[in-house]
Design an enzyme around this catalytic site. Structure first.
Site, PDB file in Angstrom:
ATOM      1  N   GLY A  52       0.778  -1.228   0.000  1.00 11.65           N
ATOM      2  CA  GLY A  52       0.000   0.000   0.000  1.00 11.65           C
ATOM      3  C   GLY A  52       0.808   1.275   0.000  1.00 11.65           C
ATOM      4  CE1 TYR A  53       3.487   1.700   4.293  1.00 11.78           C
ATOM      5  CE2 TYR A  53       5.747   1.020   3.975  1.00 11.78           C
ATOM      6  CZ  TYR A  53       4.666   1.216   4.814  1.00 11.78           C
ATOM      7  OH  TYR A  53       4.761   0.925   6.149  1.00 11.78           O
ATOM      8  CB  THR A  54       4.095   5.561  -2.982  1.00 15.07           C
ATOM      9  OG1 THR A  54       5.027   4.469  -3.082  1.00 15.07           O
ATOM     10  CG2 THR A  54       4.572   6.500  -1.899  1.00 15.07           C
ATOM     11  CG  ASP A  55      -1.315   4.625  -5.166  1.00  9.36           C
ATOM     12  OD1 ASP A  55      -1.944   4.256  -4.158  1.00  9.36           O
ATOM     13  OD2 ASP A  55      -1.518   5.709  -5.729  1.00  9.36           O
ATOM     14  N   GLY A  56       2.122   1.138  -4.537  1.00  9.40           N
ATOM     15  CA  GLY A  56       2.997   0.095  -5.063  1.00  9.40           C
ATOM     16  C   GLY A  56       4.310   0.607  -5.607  1.00  9.40           C
TER      17      GLY A  56
END
Length: 316
Positions: A52-56
Site C-alpha cells: 500500500g505504500y505510494t500505490d505500489g
C-alpha cells in the site's frame, strides 16, 4: 551494525530497519539509491515496505535497486499486505484471495521469488482471523515467504493470532509485530509488549521518532517542507503537537544537549533498546536524514537519562 534475532525465531536482522513509505513519491530514485547504499554500508539488513505504500511504487523502486546496488542476499526484505489503494480510495482486505494475490503482485514488483518477512498490515473484523492466518501458512508452504508477522494489532488481537498459530501442527508461528512505538506513543507497553514477550514475537516499532516530532523540528513552528505543513500528512503529525508531547520533546532536547547528541539520536536510542524491541523502522525522505539516524549505532543512553525519559514520558 549489531544484529538481533526477531523474537524467538531464527531470523536475524540489523537493530535498525530502513523504512520506505515515502519512496516513489517524496523520495525519488536517486535519494532511494543513496539511502539503500548508505544503510547497507553501515551494516543494515532489514528493509521494510508494503503493497500500500505510494500505490505500489515503493515496492517497485526497491525492487529495481535490490540486485543492482546491493545483493539480494545482503538484505532482509519485508513487505506487508492488507491495505490497498483502489480507484484512489484506501481500502482494507485481509481475505485469503486478496492477501495471496497481493503477495504475488509484491513479488513481481520486488523482482524476487520470495520475501523474507511477510506481514498482515492491519486487523480486519470483516474477515475471519483463521482465514487471514491461513494465507500466511500458504505463503510459507509455497516458498513465497520465509517468515510471517502482523502489524497494527492490539494486545488481545496479537495474543489471539499468535496463539492460534501455535495451536496446531502445520501452522507457521508468527515472528514479529510492527506497531507504532516512541517516547510520545507508549500505549503498546500496556498489552502488546507483554503479549509479544509471552508468545515470542519481536517488536518492530514504526514511527520511532514520534512522526518526526521528537527530532525537535516543530519546537518553534511548522517548517514549510515538513509533513505537518502538508495537507496530506498534517493530521498525521498534529496529534503529537500537544502540551504533553512538547514536554517530552523538551526533555529529549535537554538530554541531547548534555550528551552532545542530536535529539533524533536520543529518541531513537531510547526505543531501540526497550524490552522486546528488535529493530525500529526508520523512514527518511533524504539520504542525509537517514545518515543522521545511522549515527546512533555506536551510542547508548546512560541509565540515569533513560530513567528520566521514562518518567517524563510515562503514559497516563
Amino acid at each position: 551494525m549489531q544484529q538481533r534475532y526477531v523474537g524467538s525465531s531464527g531470523l536475524r536482522v540489523s537493530r535498525l530497519g530502513l523504512g520506505t513509505m515515502t519512496w516513489g513519491k517524496d523520495t525519488d530514485e536517486h535519494e532511494a539509491r543513496d539511502q539503500l547504499v548508505a544503510f547497507c554500508e553501515a551494516g543494515g539488513t532489514l528493509v521494510d515496505t508494503a503493497a500500500g505504500y505510494t500505490d505500489g511504487r515503493s515496492e517497485e523502486l526497491l525492487g529495481s535497486l535490490v540486485g543492482d546496488v546491493v545483493r539480494r542476499d545482503d538484505v532482509v526484505l519485508a513487505t506487508k499486505a492488507g491495505i490497498w489503494r483502489r480507484g484512489g480510495e484506501r481500502t482494507t482486505d485481509t481475505s485469503r484471495r486478496a492477501l495471496l494475490g497481493g503477495l504475488d503482485t509484491s513479488l513481481r514488483r520486488l523482482r524476487t521469488d520470495h520475501v523474507d518477512l511477510w506481514q498482515v498490515h492491519i486487523w480486519s473484523d470483516e474477515v475471519p482471523l483463521e482465514e487471514t492466518l491461513a494465507a500466511l501458512d500458504q505463503a510459507v508452504s509455497s516458498g513465497r515467504a520465509t517468515y510471517v508477522g502482523i502489524s497494527n494489532y492490539t494486545g488481545w488481537q496479537t495474543a489471539q493470532a499468535a496463539t492460534w498459530q501455535r495451536a496446531a501442527a502445520g501452522r507457521t508461528p508468527l515472528t514479529s509485530t510492527q506497531v507504532e512505538y516512541s517516547l510520545v506513543s507508549r500505549d503498546v507497553e500496556r498489552e502488546v509488549v507483554p503479549a509479544s514477550a509471552a508468545l515470542g514475537l519481536g517488536i518492530l516499532p514504526w514511527s520511532p521518532l514520534g512522526r518526526g516530532v521528537l527530532t525537535g523540528k516543530y519546537r518553534t513552528g511548522i517548517p514549510g517542507d515538513s509533513r505537518a505543513a502538508s495537507p496530506v500528512f498534517a493530521s498525521f503529525v498534529e496529534r503529537y503537537l500537544d502540551e504533553r508531547s512538547r514536554g517530552i520533546v523538551e526533555a529529549v532536547v535537554r538530554a541531547a544537549d548534555g550528551l552532545e547528541w542530536t535529539p533524533l539520536e536520543v529518541a531513537l536510542a531510547w526505543v531501540r533498546d526497550r524490552p522486546g524491541v528488535t529493530a525500529p523502522i526508520v523512514g527518511a525522505r533524504t539520504a542525509a536524514q537517514l545518515k543522521g539516524a545511522l549515527g546512533v549505532e555506536h551510542k547508548e543512553l546512560p541509565p540515569e537519562i533513560r530513567s528520566a525519559l521514562d518518567d517524563v514520558s510515562e503514559p497516563a
